[in-house]
Design a protein around this motif. Structure first.
Motif, mmCIF file in Angstrom:
data_model
loop_
_atom_site.group_PDB
_atom_site.id
_atom_site.type_symbol
_atom_site.label_atom_id
_atom_site.label_comp_id
_atom_site.label_asym_id
_atom_site.label_seq_id
_atom_site.Cartn_x
_atom_site.Cartn_y
_atom_site.Cartn_z
ATOM 1 N N TYR A 1 -23.257 -61.552 -31.629
ATOM 2 C CA TYR A 1 -23.019 -60.624 -30.577
ATOM 3 C C TYR A 1 -23.364 -59.348 -30.760
ATOM 4 O O TYR A 1 -24.127 -58.299 -30.315
ATOM 5 C CB TYR A 1 -21.640 -60.810 -30.072
ATOM 6 N N PHE A 2 -23.100 -58.629 -32.034
ATOM 7 C CA PHE A 2 -23.067 -57.526 -32.661
ATOM 8 C C PHE A 2 -24.727 -57.297 -33.103
ATOM 9 O O PHE A 2 -25.032 -56.123 -32.890
ATOM 10 C CB PHE A 2 -22.046 -57.052 -33.686
ATOM 11 N N CYS A 3 -25.366 -58.465 -33.589
ATOM 12 C CA CYS A 3 -26.576 -58.293 -33.740
ATOM 13 C C CYS A 3 -27.581 -57.781 -32.534
ATOM 14 O O CYS A 3 -28.450 -57.167 -32.524
ATOM 15 C CB CYS A 3 -27.146 -59.363 -34.645
ATOM 16 N N CYS A 4 -26.935 -58.529 -31.575
ATOM 17 C CA CYS A 4 -27.639 -58.172 -29.991
ATOM 18 C C CYS A 4 -27.355 -56.749 -29.689
ATOM 19 O O CYS A 4 -28.158 -56.216 -29.218
ATOM 20 C CB CYS A 4 -27.022 -59.009 -29.062
ATOM 21 N N LYS A 5 -26.147 -56.104 -30.065
ATOM 22 C CA LYS A 5 -25.978 -54.902 -29.588
ATOM 23 C C LYS A 5 -26.678 -53.833 -30.438
ATOM 24 O O LYS A 5 -26.782 -52.750 -30.140
ATOM 25 C CB LYS A 5 -24.551 -54.543 -29.733
ATOM 26 N N LEU A 6 -27.087 -54.366 -31.548
ATOM 27 C CA LEU A 6 -27.973 -53.333 -32.369
ATOM 28 C C LEU A 6 -29.328 -53.638 -32.149
ATOM 29 O O LEU A 6 -30.155 -52.928 -32.788
ATOM 30 C CB LEU A 6 -27.710 -53.915 -34.062
ATOM 31 N N ARG B 1 -27.485 -60.599 -39.477
ATOM 32 C CA ARG B 1 -26.318 -61.410 -39.428
ATOM 33 C C ARG B 1 -25.397 -61.512 -40.494
ATOM 34 O O ARG B 1 -24.330 -61.515 -40.610
ATOM 35 C CB ARG B 1 -26.621 -62.908 -38.720
ATOM 36 N N LYS B 2 -26.159 -61.303 -41.693
ATOM 37 C CA LYS B 2 -25.378 -61.434 -42.895
ATOM 38 C C LYS B 2 -24.661 -60.135 -42.959
ATOM 39 O O LYS B 2 -23.281 -60.141 -43.562
ATOM 40 C CB LYS B 2 -26.664 -61.494 -44.199
ATOM 41 N N GLU B 3 -25.287 -59.025 -42.665
ATOM 42 C CA GLU B 3 -24.741 -57.613 -42.816
ATOM 43 C C GLU B 3 -23.452 -57.707 -41.868
ATOM 44 O O GLU B 3 -22.319 -57.249 -42.037
ATOM 45 C CB GLU B 3 -25.603 -56.493 -42.651
ATOM 46 N N MET B 4 -23.577 -58.057 -40.568
ATOM 47 C CA MET B 4 -22.557 -58.155 -39.701
ATOM 48 C C MET B 4 -21.322 -59.100 -39.826
ATOM 49 O O MET B 4 -20.241 -58.530 -39.827
ATOM 50 C CB MET B 4 -23.033 -58.591 -38.193
ATOM 51 N N ALA B 5 -21.679 -60.193 -40.559
ATOM 52 C CA ALA B 5 -20.542 -60.940 -41.058
ATOM 53 C C ALA B 5 -19.761 -60.380 -42.148
ATOM 54 O O ALA B 5 -18.604 -60.373 -41.935
ATOM 55 C CB ALA B 5 -21.316 -62.315 -41.509
ATOM 56 N N ARG B 6 -20.459 -59.566 -42.958
ATOM 57 C CA ARG B 6 -19.761 -58.827 -44.093
ATOM 58 C C ARG B 6 -18.812 -57.810 -43.359
ATOM 59 O O ARG B 6 -17.646 -57.467 -43.876
ATOM 60 C CB ARG B 6 -20.809 -58.217 -44.957
ATOM 61 N N TYR B 7 -19.491 -57.011 -42.415
ATOM 62 C CA TYR B 7 -18.782 -56.017 -41.914
ATOM 63 C C TYR B 7 -17.615 -56.560 -40.904
ATOM 64 O O TYR B 7 -16.460 -56.063 -40.974
ATOM 65 C CB TYR B 7 -19.756 -55.406 -40.648
#
Length: 454
Positions: free
Chosen positions: A352-357, A365-371
């Motif tokens: 979802y947040f990769c889409c918003k980025l 996706r790796k960075e968003m999972a970490r976040y």
């Protein structure tokens, strides 16, 4: 257009053990161990008292109107902070575009304004640390090279969009996010859990925030002349309402992009509004940055920024030299809950947040999972949509653009950029914010007639 000159930049700095000859201004700090390198148009306040020391770069004002700008460093040094979190939250009342370095004995802590609109990009080499408002400027000073991983992230989205989480174009450099402080001793960025005021009614939250915003605007206007970026939307109209209520003369403008006509809502509505209120108003056509100027600029900011952002910077520089433009971004992202709406937190996931980025790179996706894991660990998962809006949409996207503007001698600021204001708003359910409760309530108080315009 004139050739590019770094010393014309505003809100631009580098903290390092050695002086950087690219800057004209230098100040010794931290008991002679470090240098603050900055431009002639960047405000720097520095104060030492006993074992304490504070460095404040940029424009910092008190939303309560109790502290003049020049007294804020002394106010910090007069306090006793049992923890670094207490130090961080002492700045909840502050607004503006700034970064603060605070030393107590050997303990050194850095943090930014509510959305880190003045970027705090940092790196460590051995026991030394480096902090800069521009990641590329810091990278070239330290001899770093742009990483393949970051290039893959950058290619996953348009250059106008921000990098995910705390990534920069260099593996060695990270960006400090809102709701975080940099603990130099631990060489780590530490998330500070949210403190949202409890047991306040919605009307109290809005009323208190309204009083803070009015004070912030008054303090900004003491520092620099303001112009209002006005569109047909609610966010800029809220800024307009505060400016009008403040009573000081101001003017408005709208960018007349190539896709617009005189009948476009973002042109017709602000033009009509300013005509009715007798406010000076102009439309501004997009200009293109001179290639030679851009080549000089890219020596300091890097060759990977959006051409559209560069052209906006050139337009600002040409049309509004010496002015500061007021933006309504935070009012949209937090006040209006533009991203999260009333979506259940169960839908908060890396996809979802990769889409918003707007980023399709698998590394994103790796960075968003970490976040997202960091937010879970802090116990703030119920506010994940607001935190992403604050820390990525506001904390990475806005500063990325404003850094380019600042490097081109122009400043953009936000009258909502105060943690007290933001957390008051976050205490109102997202569903109500999505339906513009905050905007409508404040506009009704300031000028109900503004609600009549489409």
């Amino acid at each position: 257009m004139q050739s590019y000159c770094l010393d014309d930049a505003v809100f631009t700095y580098l903290i390092s053990p050695q002086a950087d000859s690219r800057f004209s201004q230098h100040k010794t700090i931290l008991q002679g161990r470090y240098q603050v390198n900055y431009t002639r148009h960047t405000e720097v306040l520095h104060l030492e008292q006993g074992d304490k020391e504070i460095l404040l770069i940029g424009l910092c004002v008190d939303s309560r109107g109790e502290l003049p700008r020049e007294e804020i460093p002394a106010w910090f040094l007069a306090q006793t902070f049992p923890t670094k979190e207490a130090l961080f939250h002492s700045s909840d009342r502050m607004a503006g575009k700034y970064m603060i370095l605070y030393r107590d004995g050997e303990e050194i802590t850095l943090f930014g304004d509510a959305i880190c609109s003045l970027q705090v990009n940092y790196a460590f080499q051995g026991e030394s640390f480096f902090v800069c408002s521009v990641d590329y400027l810091l990278g070239t000073f330290c001899g770093y090279t742009v990483s393949e991983y970051s290039l893959a992230l950058r290619k996953g989205s348009d250059a106008s969009h921000p990098m995910p989480y705390d990534r920069t174009m260099f593996d060695e450099i990270r960006a400090l996010l809102p709701n975080h402080y940099l603990d130099v001793g631990r060489k780590a960025s530490i998330r500070v859990p949210l403190q949202i005021p409890a047991e306040l009614s919605q009307d109290e939250r809005i009323s208190r925030s309204q009083a803070c915003i009015a004070t912030i605007l008054s303090e900004y206007q003491k520092a620099c002349p303001m112009i209002c970026a006005l569109t047909g939307g609610n966010d800029s109209r809220l800024v307009f309402a505060f400016l009008k209520a403040n009573g000081k003369p101001f003017s408005c403008y709208t960018f007349f992009h190539p896709r617009f006509t005189d009948a476009s809502p973002d042109i017709a509505i602000p033009r009509k509004l300013c005509q009715d209120y007798g406010i000076p108003y102009i439309t501004v056509a997009d200009l293109e940055m001179d290639p030679d100027y851009r080549a000089g600029l890219e020596q300091f900011v890097g060759p990977y920024h959006s051409g559209g952002t560069m052209n906006l910077a050139a337009t600002y520089l040409s049309m509004f030299p010496g002015y500061t433009s007021l933006s309504g971004d935070i009012a949209g992202q937090i006040g209006k809950n533009a991203l999260g709406h009333n979506i259940p937190v169960a839908f908060a996931n890396p996809f979802y947040f990769c889409c918003k980025l707007h980023n399709t790179a698998p590394q994103c996706r790796k960075e968003m999972a970490r976040y997202l894991q960091e937010i879970r660990d802090a116990g703030d998962w119920d506010h994940v949509f607001d935190l992403f809006a604050l820390e990525s949409r506001c904390g990475r996207w806005i500063p990325q653009n404003e850094m380019i503007y600042a490097m081109c001698s122009f400043n953009e600021m936000n009258i909502f950029n105060c943690r007290d204001v933001i957390t008051l708003w976050m205490g109102i359910p997202r569903k109500l914010r999505t339906h513009k409760l905050i905007h409508k309530t404040i506009l009704k108080q300031l000028d109900p007639n503004l609600l009549q315009y489409p």
